[in-house]
Motif scaffolding. Structure first.
Motif, PDB file in Angstrom:
ATOM      1  N   GLY A   1      -3.016   1.818 -14.005  1.00 53.60           N
ATOM      2  CA  GLY A   1      -2.074   2.596 -13.208  1.00 53.60           C
ATOM      3  C   GLY A   1      -2.572   3.968 -12.816  1.00 53.60           C
ATOM      4  O   GLY A   1      -3.694   4.356 -13.099  1.00 53.60           O
ATOM      5  N   VAL A   2      -1.671   4.701 -12.169  1.00 53.59           N
ATOM      6  CA  VAL A   2      -1.975   6.053 -11.703  1.00 53.59           C
ATOM      7  C   VAL A   2      -0.677   6.860 -11.671  1.00 53.59           C
ATOM      8  O   VAL A   2       0.390   6.336 -11.371  1.00 53.59           O
ATOM      9  CB  VAL A   2      -2.647   6.021 -10.299  1.00 53.59           C
ATOM     10  N   THR A   3      -0.788   8.140 -12.031  1.00 52.84           N
ATOM     11  CA  THR A   3       0.328   9.064 -11.925  1.00 52.84           C
ATOM     12  C   THR A   3      -0.032  10.100 -10.870  1.00 52.84           C
ATOM     13  O   THR A   3      -1.164  10.588 -10.842  1.00 52.84           O
ATOM     14  CB  THR A   3       0.613   9.756 -13.271  1.00 52.84           C
ATOM     15  N   VAL A   4       0.920  10.421  -9.994  1.00 53.39           N
ATOM     16  CA  VAL A   4       0.667  11.309  -8.861  1.00 53.39           C
ATOM     17  C   VAL A   4       1.497  12.584  -9.027  1.00 53.39           C
ATOM     18  O   VAL A   4       2.675  12.523  -9.394  1.00 53.39           O
ATOM     19  CB  VAL A   4       1.035  10.603  -7.532  1.00 53.39           C
ATOM     20  N   TYR A   5       0.856  13.737  -8.743  1.00 52.02           N
ATOM     21  CA  TYR A   5       1.495  15.042  -8.906  1.00 52.02           C
ATOM     22  C   TYR A   5       1.388  15.857  -7.619  1.00 52.02           C
ATOM     23  O   TYR A   5       0.412  15.749  -6.889  1.00 52.02           O
ATOM     24  CB  TYR A   5       0.791  15.844 -10.008  1.00 52.02           C
ATOM     25  N   ARG A   6       2.397  16.677  -7.385  1.00 47.20           N
ATOM     26  CA  ARG A   6       2.346  17.687  -6.321  1.00 47.20           C
ATOM     27  C   ARG A   6       3.042  18.923  -6.863  1.00 47.20           C
ATOM     28  O   ARG A   6       4.137  18.827  -7.420  1.00 47.20           O
ATOM     29  CB  ARG A   6       3.033  17.198  -5.050  1.00 47.20           C
ATOM     30  N   ASP A   7       2.401  20.071  -6.689  1.00 46.81           N
ATOM     31  CA  ASP A   7       2.947  21.342  -7.183  1.00 46.81           C
ATOM     32  C   ASP A   7       3.300  21.264  -8.672  1.00 46.81           C
ATOM     33  O   ASP A   7       4.358  21.713  -9.110  1.00 46.81           O
ATOM     34  CB  ASP A   7       4.180  21.763  -6.369  1.00 46.81           C
ATOM     35  N   ASN A   8       2.409  20.642  -9.445  1.00 47.03           N
ATOM     36  CA  ASN A   8       2.540  20.496 -10.902  1.00 47.03           C
ATOM     37  C   ASN A   8       3.736  19.658 -11.346  1.00 47.03           C
ATOM     38  O   ASN A   8       4.111  19.692 -12.515  1.00 47.03           O
ATOM     39  CB  ASN A   8       2.587  21.868 -11.580  1.00 47.03           C
ATOM     40  N   ALA A   9       4.332  18.912 -10.433  1.00 48.96           N
ATOM     41  CA  ALA A   9       5.443  18.031 -10.789  1.00 48.96           C
ATOM     42  C   ALA A   9       5.053  16.582 -10.511  1.00 48.96           C
ATOM     43  O   ALA A   9       4.412  16.285  -9.503  1.00 48.96           O
ATOM     44  CB  ALA A   9       6.686  18.388  -9.987  1.00 48.96           C
ATOM     45  N   GLU A  10       5.432  15.681 -11.400  1.00 56.00           N
ATOM     46  CA  GLU A  10       5.163  14.260 -11.193  1.00 56.00           C
ATOM     47  C   GLU A  10       6.038  13.740 -10.058  1.00 56.00           C
ATOM     48  O   GLU A  10       7.252  13.895 -10.084  1.00 56.00           O
ATOM     49  CB  GLU A  10       5.462  13.476 -12.472  1.00 56.00           C
ATOM     50  N   ILE A  11       5.396  13.142  -9.041  1.00 52.44           N
ATOM     51  CA  ILE A  11       6.162  12.603  -7.918  1.00 52.44           C
ATOM     52  C   ILE A  11       6.031  11.087  -7.806  1.00 52.44           C
ATOM     53  O   ILE A  11       6.714  10.472  -7.000  1.00 52.44           O
ATOM     54  CB  ILE A  11       5.748  13.263  -6.585  1.00 52.44           C
ATOM     55  N   GLY A  12       5.153  10.493  -8.607  1.00 51.35           N
ATOM     56  CA  GLY A  12       5.004   9.049  -8.557  1.00 51.35           C
ATOM     57  C   GLY A  12       4.245   8.528  -9.757  1.00 51.35           C
ATOM     58  O   GLY A  12       3.361   9.201 -10.290  1.00 51.35           O
TER      59      GLY A  12
ATOM     60  N   VAL B   1       0.861  -1.178   0.000  1.00 47.88           N
ATOM     61  CA  VAL B   1       0.000   0.000   0.000  1.00 47.88           C
ATOM     62  C   VAL B   1       0.900   1.231   0.000  1.00 47.88           C
ATOM     63  O   VAL B   1       1.828   1.328   0.804  1.00 47.88           O
ATOM     64  CB  VAL B   1      -0.939   0.023   1.226  1.00 47.88           C
ATOM     65  N   THR B   2       0.631   2.149  -0.919  1.00 49.52           N
ATOM     66  CA  THR B   2       1.359   3.409  -0.988  1.00 49.52           C
ATOM     67  C   THR B   2       0.376   4.535  -0.698  1.00 49.52           C
ATOM     68  O   THR B   2      -0.735   4.527  -1.218  1.00 49.52           O
ATOM     69  CB  THR B   2       1.971   3.612  -2.395  1.00 49.52           C
ATOM     70  N   ARG B   3       0.786   5.484   0.147  1.00 47.36           N
ATOM     71  CA  ARG B   3      -0.080   6.614   0.502  1.00 47.36           C
ATOM     72  C   ARG B   3       0.612   7.922   0.160  1.00 47.36           C
ATOM     73  O   ARG B   3       1.808   8.086   0.386  1.00 47.36           O
ATOM     74  CB  ARG B   3      -0.386   6.604   2.001  1.00 47.36           C
ATOM     75  N   TYR B   4      -0.189   8.836  -0.377  1.00 49.68           N
ATOM     76  CA  TYR B   4       0.266  10.197  -0.652  1.00 49.68           C
ATOM     77  C   TYR B   4      -0.717  11.148   0.006  1.00 49.68           C
ATOM     78  O   TYR B   4      -1.914  10.861   0.089  1.00 49.68           O
ATOM     79  CB  TYR B   4       0.276  10.480  -2.155  1.00 49.68           C
ATOM     80  N   PHE B   5      -0.236  12.298   0.432  1.00 47.85           N
ATOM     81  CA  PHE B   5      -1.077  13.296   1.083  1.00 47.85           C
ATOM     82  C   PHE B   5      -0.965  14.625   0.337  1.00 47.85           C
ATOM     83  O   PHE B   5       0.135  15.033  -0.041  1.00 47.85           O
ATOM     84  CB  PHE B   5      -0.661  13.480   2.544  1.00 47.85           C
ATOM     85  N   GLY B   6      -2.109  15.283   0.128  1.00 42.23           N
ATOM     86  CA  GLY B   6      -2.126  16.588  -0.519  1.00 42.23           C
ATOM     87  C   GLY B   6      -1.617  16.563  -1.945  1.00 42.23           C
ATOM     88  O   GLY B   6      -0.723  17.325  -2.298  1.00 42.23           O
ATOM     89  N   VAL B   7      -2.196  15.681  -2.777  1.00 41.13           N
ATOM     90  CA  VAL B   7      -1.717  15.499  -4.147  1.00 41.13           C
ATOM     91  C   VAL B   7      -2.851  15.637  -5.151  1.00 41.13           C
ATOM     92  O   VAL B   7      -4.016  15.739  -4.797  1.00 41.13           O
ATOM     93  CB  VAL B   7      -1.067  14.112  -4.315  1.00 41.13           C
ATOM     94  N   ARG B   8      -2.457  15.618  -6.410  1.00 38.17           N
ATOM     95  CA  ARG B   8      -3.385  15.455  -7.520  1.00 38.17           C
ATOM     96  C   ARG B   8      -2.970  14.162  -8.206  1.00 38.17           C
ATOM     97  O   ARG B   8      -1.805  13.768  -8.136  1.00 38.17           O
ATOM     98  CB  ARG B   8      -3.319  16.642  -8.464  1.00 38.17           C
ATOM     99  N   TYR B   9      -3.918  13.493  -8.869  1.00 38.02           N
ATOM    100  CA  TYR B   9      -3.597  12.224  -9.498  1.00 38.02           C
ATOM    101  C   TYR B   9      -4.364  12.076 -10.802  1.00 38.02           C
ATOM    102  O   TYR B   9      -5.380  12.728 -11.029  1.00 38.02           O
ATOM    103  CB  TYR B   9      -3.914  11.047  -8.566  1.00 38.02           C
ATOM    104  N   CYS B  10      -3.857  11.215 -11.660  1.00 43.25           N
ATOM    105  CA  CYS B  10      -4.488  10.923 -12.937  1.00 43.25           C
ATOM    106  C   CYS B  10      -4.491   9.401 -13.122  1.00 43.25           C
ATOM    107  O   CYS B  10      -3.427   8.766 -13.103  1.00 43.25           O
ATOM    108  CB  CYS B  10      -3.703  11.596 -14.060  1.00 43.25           C
TER     109      CYS B  10
END
Length: 60
Positions: free
Chosen positions: A32-43, A18-27
């Motif tokens: 799959g899923v791509t995770v963003y924070r501050d307009n940068a891909e982080i995962g 299980v992977t958790r992210y806080f305060g993100v945007r995702y697509c």
């Protein structure tokens, strides 16, 4: 593709991790899923079984 905000994003993988992210945007995309924070891909996760996006109470 549009991204969506999540206060907490919980990703379940094929191997039961299980992977958790806080305060993100995702697509989401097929498998799959791509995770963003501050307009940068982080995962980027390609081995996804389930995704839960949670919004904290009072932030709706």
């Amino acid at each position: 593709m549009a991204d969506v905000r999540a206060d907490e994003l919980v990703i379940r993988h094929h191997d039961d991790r299980v992977t958790r992210y806080f305060g993100v945007r995702y697509c989401l995309w097929s498998g799959g899923v791509t995770v963003y924070r501050d307009n940068a891909e982080i995962g980027r996760h390609e081995d996804v079984v389930d995704v839960q996006a949670l919004t904290l109470a009072g932030r709706c």
